[in-house]
Design a protein around this motif. Structure first.
Motif, mmCIF file in Angstrom:
data_model
loop_
_atom_site.group_PDB
_atom_site.id
_atom_site.type_symbol
_atom_site.label_atom_id
_atom_site.label_comp_id
_atom_site.label_asym_id
_atom_site.label_seq_id
_atom_site.Cartn_x
_atom_site.Cartn_y
_atom_site.Cartn_z
ATOM 1 N N MET A 141 -28.069 43.254 16.723
ATOM 2 C CA MET A 141 -26.876 43.766 16.041
ATOM 3 C C MET A 141 -26.852 43.267 14.598
ATOM 4 S SD MET A 141 -22.850 43.319 17.064
ATOM 5 C CE MET A 141 -23.076 44.227 18.590
ATOM 6 N N MET A 142 -26.630 44.177 13.681
ATOM 7 C CA MET A 142 -26.606 43.827 12.270
ATOM 8 C C MET A 142 -25.357 43.018 11.927
ATOM 9 S SD MET A 142 -27.055 46.355 9.013
ATOM 10 C CE MET A 142 -28.738 46.668 9.518
ATOM 11 N N GLU A 143 -25.532 41.955 11.151
ATOM 12 C CA GLU A 143 -24.416 41.107 10.760
ATOM 13 C C GLU A 143 -23.899 41.505 9.382
ATOM 14 O OE1 GLU A 143 -25.384 37.016 10.984
ATOM 15 O OE2 GLU A 143 -25.781 37.040 13.146
ATOM 16 N N GLY A 144 -22.580 41.439 9.224
ATOM 17 C CA GLY A 144 -21.962 41.766 7.951
ATOM 18 C C GLY A 144 -21.203 40.581 7.395
ATOM 19 N N THR A 145 -20.604 40.780 6.236
ATOM 20 C CA THR A 145 -19.795 39.758 5.574
ATOM 21 C C THR A 145 -18.320 40.098 5.757
ATOM 22 O OG1 THR A 145 -21.521 39.434 3.915
ATOM 23 C CG2 THR A 145 -19.326 38.585 3.393
ATOM 24 N N TYR A 146 -17.564 39.141 6.258
ATOM 25 C CA TYR A 146 -16.157 39.341 6.602
ATOM 26 C C TYR A 146 -15.252 39.002 5.423
ATOM 27 C CZ TYR A 146 -11.619 38.213 8.761
ATOM 28 O OH TYR A 146 -10.288 38.122 9.064
ATOM 29 N N TYR A 147 -14.223 39.848 5.209
ATOM 30 C CA TYR A 147 -13.223 39.619 4.168
ATOM 31 C C TYR A 147 -11.822 39.778 4.761
ATOM 32 C CZ TYR A 147 -16.987 40.174 0.732
ATOM 33 O OH TYR A 147 -18.148 40.033 0.006
ATOM 34 N N GLU A 170 -8.137 43.167 6.750
ATOM 35 C CA GLU A 170 -9.502 42.722 7.004
ATOM 36 C C GLU A 170 -10.488 43.875 6.827
ATOM 37 O OE1 GLU A 170 -9.342 39.689 10.587
ATOM 38 O OE2 GLU A 170 -7.818 41.257 10.842
ATOM 39 N N PHE A 171 -11.691 43.532 6.398
ATOM 40 C CA PHE A 171 -12.780 44.509 6.360
ATOM 41 C C PHE A 171 -14.104 43.761 6.393
ATOM 42 C CE2 PHE A 171 -11.750 43.609 1.932
ATOM 43 C CZ PHE A 171 -12.972 43.560 1.270
ATOM 44 N N LYS A 172 -15.157 44.495 6.668
ATOM 45 C CA LYS A 172 -16.475 43.879 6.772
ATOM 46 C C LYS A 172 -17.498 44.731 6.030
ATOM 47 C CE LYS A 172 -18.748 40.964 10.204
ATOM 48 N NZ LYS A 172 -18.802 40.581 11.642
ATOM 49 N N VAL A 173 -18.463 44.054 5.399
ATOM 50 C CA VAL A 173 -19.430 44.726 4.533
ATOM 51 C C VAL A 173 -20.847 44.499 5.058
ATOM 52 C CG1 VAL A 173 -20.303 44.949 2.178
ATOM 53 C CG2 VAL A 173 -17.896 44.340 2.558
ATOM 54 N N TYR A 174 -21.636 45.570 5.091
ATOM 55 C CA TYR A 174 -23.019 45.514 5.552
ATOM 56 C C TYR A 174 -23.917 46.064 4.450
ATOM 57 C CZ TYR A 174 -20.454 45.221 9.925
ATOM 58 O OH TYR A 174 -19.568 44.851 10.891
ATOM 59 N N ALA A 232 -29.642 51.396 9.831
ATOM 60 C CA ALA A 232 -30.243 50.102 9.496
ATOM 61 C C ALA A 232 -31.260 50.200 8.364
ATOM 62 C CB ALA A 232 -30.881 49.489 10.737
ATOM 63 N N ARG A 233 -32.117 51.205 8.404
ATOM 64 C CA ARG A 233 -33.148 51.321 7.359
ATOM 65 C C ARG A 233 -32.512 51.473 5.985
ATOM 66 N NH1 ARG A 233 -35.894 54.754 4.128
ATOM 67 N NH2 ARG A 233 -34.635 56.565 4.712
ATOM 68 N N LEU A 234 -31.509 52.323 5.891
ATOM 69 C CA LEU A 234 -30.854 52.562 4.609
ATOM 70 C C LEU A 234 -30.136 51.314 4.106
ATOM 71 C CD1 LEU A 234 -29.322 56.074 5.385
ATOM 72 C CD2 LEU A 234 -31.433 55.577 4.144
ATOM 73 N N LEU A 235 -29.550 50.549 5.028
ATOM 74 C CA LEU A 235 -28.872 49.314 4.646
ATOM 75 C C LEU A 235 -29.871 48.253 4.193
ATOM 76 C CD1 LEU A 235 -26.271 49.247 7.554
ATOM 77 C CD2 LEU A 235 -25.715 49.456 5.130
ATOM 78 N N HIS A 236 -30.957 48.094 4.933
ATOM 79 C CA HIS A 236 -31.965 47.086 4.590
ATOM 80 C C HIS A 236 -32.638 47.395 3.259
ATOM 81 C CE1 HIS A 236 -31.576 44.723 8.153
ATOM 82 N NE2 HIS A 236 -31.996 45.669 8.985
ATOM 83 N N GLU A 237 -32.846 48.676 2.981
ATOM 84 C CA GLU A 237 -33.552 49.072 1.758
ATOM 85 C C GLU A 237 -32.617 49.230 0.558
ATOM 86 O OE1 GLU A 237 -35.900 52.525 2.539
ATOM 87 O OE2 GLU A 237 -37.094 51.536 4.108
#
Length: 252
Positions: free
Chosen positions: A1-7, A19-23, A53-58
């Motif tokens: 599961m991809m981890e994001g940053t929590y705000y 609250e929101f989360k960024v990937y 996932a590919r688009l996020l990683h790249e």
């Protein structure tokens, strides 16, 4: 599961912390809206970031998963229709002003010009995404609506109320029984994508999605519509497949 940053940040419009989360780390910013009554973590819990996932990683896209206040707006059955519409409008302002500004800051902190945001939603989140694109085209470049519910009469009551009218794309376009070309800003076909299945629990979404596509076409606001098969049901499994495919098509 991809981890994001929590705000968790204060909203002056809603008078509370949201609250929101960024990937992802860059690329086209994409605002993601949950299903009715949902939360910002629903996207992660149902594997939606993994679908792209590919688009996020790249660094092709960056996903911003927003929270909802549906319990006080669309689903607040103990409140008057006017009160529900007022809260929905506040939420719309939160998304399109406060959160959109934060998305721009987090996505492109060194860029002088604010990046145009894409938005995507499922179920009532699809309605929220389409509203962002149609009402704020200078902020939002496009939208994907997956299994969307667009007839807000079932949540907000009569469209005779001015605020309900503003909150419902179908009612606004059909104002006074005719299509009103001046209510919504123009959407190009490649910037408004609607998708729905014909399987389990897709009945309302299928009817609403077809109605919205037909009404937009009548008034010269073209959109891209895809109606998937009878095995495609109203659930996260299929929304993940749809989001992954459209994201690759648009940003890959």
């Amino acid at each position: 599961m991809m981890e994001g940053t929590y705000y968790k940040e204060w909203s002056a419009v809603l008078d509370r912390e949201m609250e929101f989360k960024v990937y992802g780390h860059g690329g086209v910013p994409v605002l993601a809206l949950p299903a009715r009554g949902g939360r910002f973590y629903d996207w992660e819990n149902n594997g939606m970031p993994d679908a792209a996932a590919r688009l996020l990683h790249e660094g092709k896209i960056q996903l911003f998963c927003a929270d909802s206040i549906d319990g006080e707006s669309l689903l607040a059955g103990n409140e008057s229709p006017r009160r529900r519409a007022e809260m929905q409008e506040k939420y719309f302002v939160y998304l399109t002003s406060e959160l959109a500004a934060r998305i721009a800051e987090l996505n492109a902190p060194e860029r002088k010009e604010k990046p145009l945001i894409w938005c995507v939603g499922v179920d009532t989140g699809a309605y929220q995404a389409v509203q962002c694109r149609l009402r704020r085209p200078r902020t939002f470049a496009g939208a994907m609506g997956l299994s969307g519910l667009y007839d807000m009469g079932r949540f907000l009551g009569s469209a005779e109320d001015d605020l309900v009218l503003r909150s419902s794309p179908l009612a606004a376009l059909r104002k006074n029984g005719i299509c009103d070309r001046n209510v919504l800003s123009k959407a190009e076909e490649n910037s408004l994508l609607l998708c729905v299945g014909q399987g389990g629990y897709e009945g309302d979404a299928l009817a609403d999605t077809q109605a919205l596509a037909d009404t937009l076409s009548e008034v010269g606001f073209p959109c891209h519509l895809e109606v998937w098969g009878g095995d495609v049901s109203h659930d996260w499994y299929w929304w993940g497949k749809e989001f992954g495919m459209f994201a690759e098509r648009l940003f890959g």
